[in-house]
Design an enzyme around this catalytic site. Structure first.
Site, mmCIF file in Angstrom:
data_model
loop_
_atom_site.group_PDB
_atom_site.id
_atom_site.type_symbol
_atom_site.label_atom_id
_atom_site.label_comp_id
_atom_site.label_asym_id
_atom_site.label_seq_id
_atom_site.Cartn_x
_atom_site.Cartn_y
_atom_site.Cartn_z
ATOM 1 N N ASP A 49 75.550 98.440 41.107
ATOM 2 C CA ASP A 49 75.936 98.395 39.697
ATOM 3 C C ASP A 49 74.727 98.459 38.764
ATOM 4 O O ASP A 49 74.741 99.176 37.757
ATOM 5 C CB ASP A 49 76.763 97.141 39.399
ATOM 6 C CG ASP A 49 78.245 97.349 39.678
ATOM 7 O OD1 ASP A 49 78.577 98.220 40.514
ATOM 8 O OD2 ASP A 49 79.072 96.655 39.064
ATOM 9 N N ASN A 92 81.436 102.862 40.098
ATOM 10 C CA ASN A 92 82.554 101.963 39.802
ATOM 11 C C ASN A 92 82.049 100.728 39.065
ATOM 12 O O ASN A 92 82.580 99.629 39.220
ATOM 13 C CB ASN A 92 83.267 101.558 41.102
ATOM 14 C CG ASN A 92 84.678 101.029 40.852
ATOM 15 O OD1 ASN A 92 85.223 101.176 39.753
ATOM 16 N ND2 ASN A 92 85.263 100.414 41.851
ATOM 17 N N ASP A 313 86.644 85.917 38.571
ATOM 18 C CA ASP A 313 86.063 86.454 39.800
ATOM 19 C C ASP A 313 85.983 85.389 40.895
ATOM 20 O O ASP A 313 86.373 85.620 42.039
ATOM 21 C CB ASP A 313 84.674 87.041 39.535
ATOM 22 C CG ASP A 313 84.748 88.376 38.807
ATOM 23 O OD1 ASP A 313 85.822 89.006 38.833
ATOM 24 O OD2 ASP A 313 83.741 88.787 38.209
ATOM 25 N N GLU A 341 87.933 96.290 40.604
ATOM 26 C CA GLU A 341 87.523 97.342 41.533
ATOM 27 C C GLU A 341 88.701 97.866 42.345
ATOM 28 O O GLU A 341 88.729 99.017 42.766
ATOM 29 C CB GLU A 341 86.424 96.821 42.460
ATOM 30 C CG GLU A 341 85.056 96.756 41.822
ATOM 31 C CD GLU A 341 84.814 95.557 40.930
ATOM 32 O OE1 GLU A 341 83.657 95.312 40.586
ATOM 33 O OE2 GLU A 341 85.783 94.855 40.546
ATOM 34 N N HIS A 386 83.633 94.731 46.737
ATOM 35 C CA HIS A 386 82.650 93.793 47.269
ATOM 36 C C HIS A 386 83.188 92.385 47.422
ATOM 37 O O HIS A 386 82.891 91.686 48.394
ATOM 38 C CB HIS A 386 81.401 93.794 46.375
ATOM 39 C CG HIS A 386 81.684 93.484 44.930
ATOM 40 N ND1 HIS A 386 80.933 92.600 44.199
ATOM 41 C CD2 HIS A 386 82.648 93.931 44.067
ATOM 42 C CE1 HIS A 386 81.399 92.529 42.966
ATOM 43 N NE2 HIS A 386 82.431 93.321 42.861
ATOM 44 N N ARG A 387 84.000 91.941 46.471
ATOM 45 C CA ARG A 387 84.476 90.551 46.519
ATOM 46 C C ARG A 387 85.514 90.333 47.629
ATOM 47 O O ARG A 387 85.599 89.243 48.199
ATOM 48 C CB ARG A 387 85.013 90.123 45.160
ATOM 49 C CG ARG A 387 83.956 90.204 44.074
ATOM 50 C CD ARG A 387 84.079 89.189 42.989
ATOM 51 N NE ARG A 387 83.032 89.390 41.991
ATOM 52 C CZ ARG A 387 81.761 89.000 42.128
ATOM 53 N NH1 ARG A 387 81.380 88.365 43.221
ATOM 54 N NH2 ARG A 387 80.881 89.235 41.183
ATOM 55 N N LYS A 412 77.438 96.609 46.028
ATOM 56 C CA LYS A 412 77.722 96.628 44.589
ATOM 57 C C LYS A 412 77.015 95.479 43.876
ATOM 58 O O LYS A 412 76.501 95.651 42.765
ATOM 59 C CB LYS A 412 79.233 96.553 44.360
ATOM 60 C CG LYS A 412 79.658 96.622 42.906
ATOM 61 C CD LYS A 412 81.180 96.661 42.803
ATOM 62 C CE LYS A 412 81.652 96.587 41.363
ATOM 63 N NZ LYS A 412 81.297 97.760 40.568
#
Length: 426
Positions: A49, A92, A313, A341, A386-387, A412
């Site tokens: 990112d 993204n 998040d 995402e 990623h999460r 990311k």
């Protein structure tokens, strides 16, 4: 597809030094670029990112120098980008795409902004509508309301308040706030409906103030940028450790032992530091230092019914902690998960069921009832998110092996996440 299998484990112990915050890193890069003077940014996150933001700024003609590890010197252009015509690809990276859309829409020039297919599915219509109220000239190149975008020089008119919805993404308001000082005119923004993810707006306002622009606000409904606002370099700025990334290790400590994360303290400007409050309610033993937080194993993981608007998040991590509780955990006010995402509510529900959980999902909530025994050897899809990958690593602490598909999606925000995770597993 690349896969990573994590072995069954029950215990964790160790210290983790956090990577820099993505939210702070990309905001700081852009504000430094818009400022008068040069800014040294230290502890910047090295990730996909931030790479997209650095590439974009370079394409726009901003002078960048990587003078030490995770340290960049940005020579600001005072809001006047040297390159007035450019095609910019942003992958993204929502924390790059939304603010750059607003900044370039008001900067004066001809620009095309695009990303990966998923970015072209992430809504941006509310931001574009708000910018058009200010006189921006923006066209959709494919589907109305979504990237890619074509931007031309604006005909700025700030005589009326700019109205923007607050219930889709706080990044839209962040983008407006960061861009409007470029006009040098007084500008007022009115938020329509409830503003979600308020702590991310606090990050934006805090950083703008560090660069010399103080926004006046009336609660969460009305924001005013004074006339003749000007971004001025603070000379040097340090990026805090990422509070969202801290959540995985703190959760690991609460589930399986003792983990201390460095680079983040109780007084962080990031809203996701409040994840620790939720973790404490669930039974985790949390202690704080000026620049570290420690989580010790809970005597018992408890269920929770929580409004997660303030930790959107990090709330994903709570969904995994729920697997270690007895009873049903409910996470509410998480509609923003659906425009991240991936559709994170749907993705989380699907993958939790693979490990045996009973899951109910709604438009803005998820309910999780853990199984008596976690299903071993589940293969987890990560949806290029990623999460999702980082969250599901914690399942291995339930004494079951788990396989993560496409583990490199963590690039990311946290490229060496799995190495760091492995370092605390005993």
């Amino acid at each position: 597809m690349e896969q990573l299998t994590l072995p069954a484990s029950h215990q964790v112990q160790g210290n983790i030094t956090l990577p820099g915050s993505k939210s702070i890193s990309n905001r700081t890069l852009l504000l430094a670029a818009l400022s008068e003077g040069a800014t040294e940014i230290r502890d910047l996150l090295a990730s996909d990112d931030t790479s997209r933001m650095l590439e974009a700024l370079q394409t726009l003609g901003v002078k960048l120098e990587n003078f030490a590890e995770n340290a960049w010197r940005v020579t600001g252009c005072g809001g006047n980008f040297p390159n007035k015509k450019a095609e910019i690809f942003l992958g993204n990276a929502g924390t790059a795409f939304r603010p750059l859309t607003a900044v370039l829409a008001l900067a004066g020039g001809d620009y095309t902004l695009s990303g990966v297919p998923r970015m072209h599915e992430r809504p941006i219509g509310d931001l574009v509508d708000a910018l058009k109220q200010a006189g921006a000239d923006i066209q959709y190149l494919a589907n109305s309301g979504f990237p890619p975008l074509k931007i031309a020089a604006p005909n700025i008119d700030l005589s009326k308040s700019i109205k923007i919805r607050g219930d889709v993404s706080s990044q839209f308001l962040t983008a407006l706030l960061m861009a409007l000082p470029l006009t040098k005119q007084k500008a007022t923004i009115e938020v329509v409906g409830e503003l979600i993810s308020k702590p991310y707006i606090e990050i934006t306002l805090n950083l703008m103030a560090k660069f010399g622009v103080n926004v006046q606000r009336d609660g969460w409904q009305r924001f005013t940028i004074p006339a003749d606002s000007l971004y001025i370099s603070p000379k040097q700025i340090f990026v805090e450790g990422d509070a969202s990334s801290a959540s995985y290790f703190l959760a690991a400590g609460a589930i399986g032992g003792n983990v201390r994360v460095e680079g983040l303290g109780e007084n962080s400007i990031q809203g996701d530091v409040k994840f620790t409050d939720a973790l404490a309610i669930m039974g985790g033993e949390i202690s704080y230092g000026e620049n570290h937080i420690t989580a010790n194993k809970a005597a018992k993981i408890k269920t929770i019914d929580l409004d997660c608007n303030h930790i959107p998040d990090a709330a994903m991590t709570l969904a995994i902690v729920a697997l270690f509780a007895q009873g049903t955990t409910t996470l509410r006010n998480i509609a923003s998960w659906r425009v991240k995402e991936t559709d994170r509510i749907a993705a989380m529900a699907t993958e939790l069921r693979k490990v045996g959980a009973i899951v109910e999902e709604g438009a803005d909530y998820i309910k999780i009832t853990p199984p008596a025994q976690l299903t071993p050897n589940a293969v987890i899809d990560t949806y290029d998110d990623h999460r999702m990958a980082m969250c599901f690593s914690l399942v291995s602490l339930g004494g079951v092996p788990i396989t993560i598909n496409d583990p490199k999606c963590v690039n990311k925000t946290f490229p060496d996440y799995f190495a760091q995770f492995a370092s605390i597993v005993k």
